[in-house]
Design an enzyme around this catalytic site. Structure first.
Site, short mmCIF file in Angstrom:
data_model
loop_
_atom_site.label_atom_id
_atom_site.label_comp_id
_atom_site.label_asym_id
_atom_site.label_seq_id
_atom_site.Cartn_x
_atom_site.Cartn_y
_atom_site.Cartn_z
N CYS A 84 0.83 -1.21 0.00
CA CYS A 84 0.00 0.00 0.00
C CYS A 84 0.88 1.27 0.00
CB CYS A 84 -0.99 -0.07 1.15
SG CYS A 84 -2.49 0.83 0.75
N HIS A 175 -3.44 -5.00 2.00
CA HIS A 175 -2.73 -5.24 3.26
C HIS A 175 -2.71 -6.74 3.58
CE1 HIS A 175 -2.36 -1.14 5.16
NE2 HIS A 175 -3.12 -0.88 4.11
N GLU A 177 -0.97 -8.31 5.58
CA GLU A 177 -0.71 -8.56 7.02
C GLU A 177 -2.01 -8.55 7.82
OE1 GLU A 177 -0.40 -5.77 5.50
OE2 GLU A 177 -0.91 -4.10 6.83
N1 GLN Z 1 -3.64 6.42 0.97
C1 GLN Z 1 -2.33 6.11 1.49
C2 GLN Z 1 -1.24 6.90 0.75
O1 GLN Z 1 -1.51 7.50 -0.22
C3 GLN Z 1 -2.04 4.64 1.41
C4 GLN Z 1 -3.02 3.87 2.24
C5 GLN Z 1 -2.47 2.64 2.87
O2 GLN Z 1 -1.26 2.44 2.94
N2 GLN Z 1 -3.34 1.82 3.37
O3 GLN Z 1 -0.13 6.87 1.17
#
Ligand code: GLN
Length: 199
Positions: A84, A175, A177
């Site tokens: 992410c 995610h 995890e």
């Molecule tokens: N929206 C976050 C970003 O732009 C990422 C979201 C996440 O890591 N769950 O960094």
């Protein structure tokens, strides 16, 4: 020479975000997690996980102690898994809005492409990983809108890649995890072993 290998020592970037659950997932697979808060803590690791969280906040922390530059060099040659926000940091191109990145993995990501926090969702999708469909937890997730020629797609959402690999780098827009399924972390540990045997 052929002694059975010891446990892998895997760093988890712990500046901000969901690092604790990654450490638990690593322990469950027999690896040793090491929280990384300063550049020196990268020493001696077999691989690194950059967790989800807020990439802009992580970037602010990385501006200290030349951490950004050190990390940029580090991920060029050491197996690294970005989830992410961590995937956003690894990407060569970031949009929505554009921001600085380590530019190591040849993908374009669009931040928050699936909407706001309320649109965070859990989906199950087919995957190239053995063992059947994969649960994916999306939290203000980025969308991978372009993959370079060396990038392999291992899972998708609505036709867009959600899990990609290129050589020693792995990235997920979800995610792993937060699901009980160990396959994505196991894939990363396999990639680390593979990297060591070819190094
Ligand atoms: N929206 C976050 C970003 O732009 C990422 C979201 C996440 O890591 N769950 O960094």
């Amino acid at each position: 020479m052929n002694a059975s290998p010891g446990p892998l020592s895997i760093g988890v970037l712990a500046l901000q975000g969901a690092y604790g659950a990654h450490a638990k997932a690593l322990i469950a697979l027999g690896a040793i997690p090491r929280l990384v808060r300063v550049p020196k803590e990268l020493e001696g690791l077999d691989g690194l996980i950059m967790p989800g969280g807020e990439s802009t906040t992580m970037l602010k922390f990385l501006e200290r102690n030349a951490f950004f530059d050190i990390l940029q060099t580090y991920v060029k040659s050491t197996p690294t898994f970005g989830t992410c926000a961590g995937a956003i940091l690894l990407a060569t191109h970031v949009e929505g809005p554009a921001q600085r990145s380590l530019a190591a993995l040849d993908i374009t990501v669009e931040r928050n492409a699936y909407g706001r926090q309320i649109d965070s969702t859990i989906l199950t999708s087919d995957t190239a990983l053995p063992g059947g469909p994969l649960e994916m937890v999306f939290i203000r997730a980025p969308r991978i809108t372009r993959t370079g020629p060396t990038v392999e797609t291992l899972a998708t959402r609505d036709g867009f890649p959600t899990l990609v690999r290129s050589g020693h780098l792995l990235a997920a827009t979800f995610h792993p995890e937060l699901s009980g399924d160990p396959r994505v972390h196991q894939l990363f540990l396999n990639l680390v072993r593979e990297h060591q045997s070819t190094a």
